[in-house]
Design an enzyme around this catalytic site. Structure first.
Site, PDB file in Angstrom:
ATOM      1  N   THR A   1     -10.661  -7.321   8.814  1.00 20.62           N
ATOM      2  CA  THR A   1      -9.231  -7.074   8.589  1.00 20.62           C
ATOM      3  C   THR A   1      -8.591  -6.484   9.837  1.00 20.62           C
ATOM      4  O   THR A   1      -7.523  -6.929  10.266  1.00 20.62           O
ATOM      5  CB  THR A   1      -9.034  -6.142   7.375  1.00 20.62           C
ATOM      6  OG1 THR A   1      -9.462  -6.841   6.207  1.00 20.62           O
ATOM      7  CG2 THR A   1      -7.578  -5.743   7.214  1.00 20.62           C
TER       8      THR A   1
ATOM      9  N   GLY B   1      -3.753  -1.937  -2.267  1.00 20.04           N
ATOM     10  CA  GLY B   1      -2.334  -1.817  -2.617  1.00 20.04           C
ATOM     11  C   GLY B   1      -2.072  -2.362  -4.010  1.00 20.04           C
ATOM     12  O   GLY B   1      -2.932  -3.002  -4.611  1.00 20.04           O
TER      13      GLY B   1
ATOM     14  N   GLN C   1      -1.758  -9.808  29.028  1.00 18.80           N
ATOM     15  CA  GLN C   1      -2.005 -11.235  29.261  1.00 18.80           C
ATOM     16  C   GLN C   1      -0.803 -12.104  28.890  1.00 18.80           C
ATOM     17  O   GLN C   1      -0.545 -13.112  29.526  1.00 18.80           O
ATOM     18  CB  GLN C   1      -3.207 -11.653  28.412  1.00 18.80           C
ATOM     19  CG  GLN C   1      -4.096 -12.679  29.052  1.00 18.80           C
ATOM     20  CD  GLN C   1      -5.374 -12.862  28.234  1.00 18.80           C
ATOM     21  OE1 GLN C   1      -5.985 -11.882  27.799  1.00 18.80           O
ATOM     22  NE2 GLN C   1      -5.768 -14.094  28.008  1.00 18.80           N
TER      23      GLN C   1
ATOM     24  N   GLY D   1       0.832  -1.208   0.000  1.00 16.86           N
ATOM     25  CA  GLY D   1       0.000   0.000   0.000  1.00 16.86           C
ATOM     26  C   GLY D   1       0.865   1.255   0.000  1.00 16.86           C
ATOM     27  O   GLY D   1       2.096   1.186  -0.128  1.00 16.86           O
TER      28      GLY D   1
ATOM     29  N   ASP E   1      -4.152 -12.755   2.782  1.00 15.59           N
ATOM     30  CA  ASP E   1      -5.153 -11.950   3.482  1.00 15.59           C
ATOM     31  C   ASP E   1      -4.965 -12.171   4.980  1.00 15.59           C
ATOM     32  O   ASP E   1      -5.041 -13.314   5.454  1.00 15.59           O
ATOM     33  CB  ASP E   1      -6.548 -12.427   3.013  1.00 15.59           C
ATOM     34  CG  ASP E   1      -7.672 -11.611   3.608  1.00 15.59           C
ATOM     35  OD1 ASP E   1      -7.552 -11.186   4.772  1.00 15.59           O
ATOM     36  OD2 ASP E   1      -8.686 -11.420   2.907  1.00 15.59           O
ATOM     37  N   VAL E   2      -4.737 -11.093   5.733  1.00 18.70           N
ATOM     38  CA  VAL E   2      -4.403 -11.248   7.158  1.00 18.70           C
ATOM     39  C   VAL E   2      -5.571 -11.734   8.013  1.00 18.70           C
ATOM     40  O   VAL E   2      -5.373 -12.041   9.193  1.00 18.70           O
ATOM     41  CB  VAL E   2      -3.851  -9.937   7.784  1.00 18.70           C
ATOM     42  CG1 VAL E   2      -2.518  -9.559   7.169  1.00 18.70           C
ATOM     43  CG2 VAL E   2      -4.857  -8.800   7.702  1.00 18.70           C
TER      44      VAL E   2
ATOM     45  N   TYR F   1     -14.360   1.103  10.307  1.00 13.15           N
ATOM     46  CA  TYR F   1     -12.941   1.465  10.389  1.00 13.15           C
ATOM     47  C   TYR F   1     -12.581   1.908  11.807  1.00 13.15           C
ATOM     48  O   TYR F   1     -11.658   1.364  12.423  1.00 13.15           O
ATOM     49  CB  TYR F   1     -12.670   2.590   9.389  1.00 13.15           C
ATOM     50  CG  TYR F   1     -11.223   3.008   9.282  1.00 13.15           C
ATOM     51  CD1 TYR F   1     -10.287   2.219   8.619  1.00 13.15           C
ATOM     52  CD2 TYR F   1     -10.789   4.217   9.822  1.00 13.15           C
ATOM     53  CE1 TYR F   1      -8.958   2.621   8.499  1.00 13.15           C
ATOM     54  CE2 TYR F   1      -9.470   4.624   9.712  1.00 13.15           C
ATOM     55  CZ  TYR F   1      -8.556   3.824   9.041  1.00 13.15           C
ATOM     56  OH  TYR F   1      -7.245   4.223   8.926  1.00 13.15           O
TER      57      TYR F   1
END
Ligand code: NAD
Ligand code: UDP
Ligand code: UDP
Length: 317
Positions: free
Chosen positions: A92, A38, A162, A12, A58-59, A145
């Site tokens: 995402t 991107g 944690q 991106g 893809d995350v 977003y």
């Protein structure tokens, strides 16, 4: 010492500049992107570097890799693009953060989150300091977003509390520069492309809403400095340029610098469009000894020069 560094969203606008800087410092870079906003052309010049690796991924799905540091930038940033598929935007931010935090936990990597000034929403405090909790609509068109990024911050701090992860959270304010997509939809690229094409400049609302724009090189310097801070420094840290001006002033500056004769046309202000935004960067100054150095006029000129080449290469844009 050379490190192996994962950059999500690396193809991106911001990610490509970050990959470039990390490689120049002698690190190995694994760039991960699903090319939603991107482009491979943003990193094409890095492909010949033996330290650079590009992966389409893809995350929102798990990723297994061995790295020392992670910069998590994957997420469309322009309102036009993040509202195109809002459910995917939240996934995402949230699933992407969980996966990258899980990866960081497994390999004990230090992890950086590209958060945003949008966590402050339409702010009631001005300028915005990091201790302000924000004024965000949870059910509006920008919420996918804003709330996605807020939840990602929560996850980062819970993984620290944690699991003892080393985290760095940057709250990025509006940034501009070369390699923004010509159809990105954000204001600087819109105005420059419109001015260069000689078509009307689309001003939303009365143009009196304000923003503060940071040039990309300054911002990336801030990223690197934050990542290199001692482990007890987690952020969130505001990164942006405190120089605030109205969107009408921006339109006039772009017309002046391009020499364009485009007219300004007024369009309705999008729902929940923040009225003013300016970072308080005292924390970044103290912790990182950082402040922006590129003035608006210089940054705009460099961005205009980029778009002149891009538009010349593609007749009609
Ligand atoms: P961009 O849209 O150019 O870059 C985002 C990148 O993430 C793109 O390459 C896109 O293809 C990729 N991506 C999106 N969803 C993905 C997914 N599910 N898996 C993998 N890759 C995915 O935007 P940018 O301006 O470079 O923003 C980068 C980051 O910085 C974003 O997280 C954004 O929220 C944050 N940020 C940017 C600004 C700014 O003004 N540029 C301001 C605040 C925050
Ligand atoms: N994960 C990943 N890469 C790794 C390790 C974990 O993508 O190297 C993902 C995995 O999908 C998991 C998530 O990160 O669901 C969160 O991991 P964590 O270890 O925190 O939780 P758990 O595995 O218990 O769900
Ligand atoms: N804007 C505008 N014309 C455009 C695009 C945006 O007047 O063509 C305005 C928009 O309404 C907002 C400001 O410019 O007030 C910044 O918009 P952008 O989408 O770049 O970023 P954000 O709203 O997320 O700060």
């Amino acid at each position: 010492m050379s490190k192996r560094i994962l950059v999500t969203g690396g193809s991106g606008f911001l990610g490509s500049h970050l990959c470039e800087r990390l490689l120049a410092k002698g690190h190995e870079v694994l760039c991960v992107d699903n090319y939603f906003t991107g482009r491979r052309t943003n990193v094409a010049h890095l492909l010949s570097n033996s330290g650079f690796e590009l992966l389409r991924h893809d995350v929102t799905f798990p990723l297994y890799a061995e790295v020392d540091e992670i910069y998590n930038l994957a997420c469309p940033a322009s309102p036009v693009h993040y509202q195109f598929d809002p459910v995917q935007t939240t996934k995402t931010s949230v699933h992407g953060a969980i996966n990258m935090l899980g990866l960081a936990k497994r390999v004990q990597a230090k992890i950086f989150q590209a958060s945003t000034s949008e966590v402050y929403g339409d702010p009631a405090v001005h300028p915005q300091t990091e201790d302000y909790w924000g004024r965000v609509n949870p059910i509006g068109p920008r919420s996918c977003y804003d709330e996605g990024k807020r939840c990602a911050e929560t996850l980062f701090f819970d993984y620290r509390r944690q699991h003892g992860l080393r985290i760095k959270v940057a709250r990025i304010f509006n940034t501009y520069g070369p390699r923004m997509h010509p159809n990105d939809g954000r204001v600087v690229s819109n105005f420059i492309v419109q001015a260069l094409k000689g078509v009307p400049i689309t001003l939303y609302g009365d143009g009196r809403q304000t923003r503060s724009f940071c040039f990309v090189d300054d911002l990336v310097e801030g990223f690197l400095r934050l990542m290199d801070t001692p482990d007890e420094v987690t952020g969130p840290v505001n990164l942006g340029n405190p120089y605030e001006f109205s969107i009408l002033e921006l339109a006039e500056k772009v017309l002046e610098l391009t020499g364009s004769r485009s007219e300004i046309v007024y369009r309705p202000l999008p729902e929940n469009d923040p009225i003013q935004r300016q970072p308080d960067i005292s924390k970044a100054k103290d912790l990182l000894d950082w402040k922006p150095t590129v003035q608006l006029e210089e940054g705009l000129s460099r961005t205009i020069a980029y778009f002149e080449v891009v538009l010349r290469g593609k007749p009609g844009g």
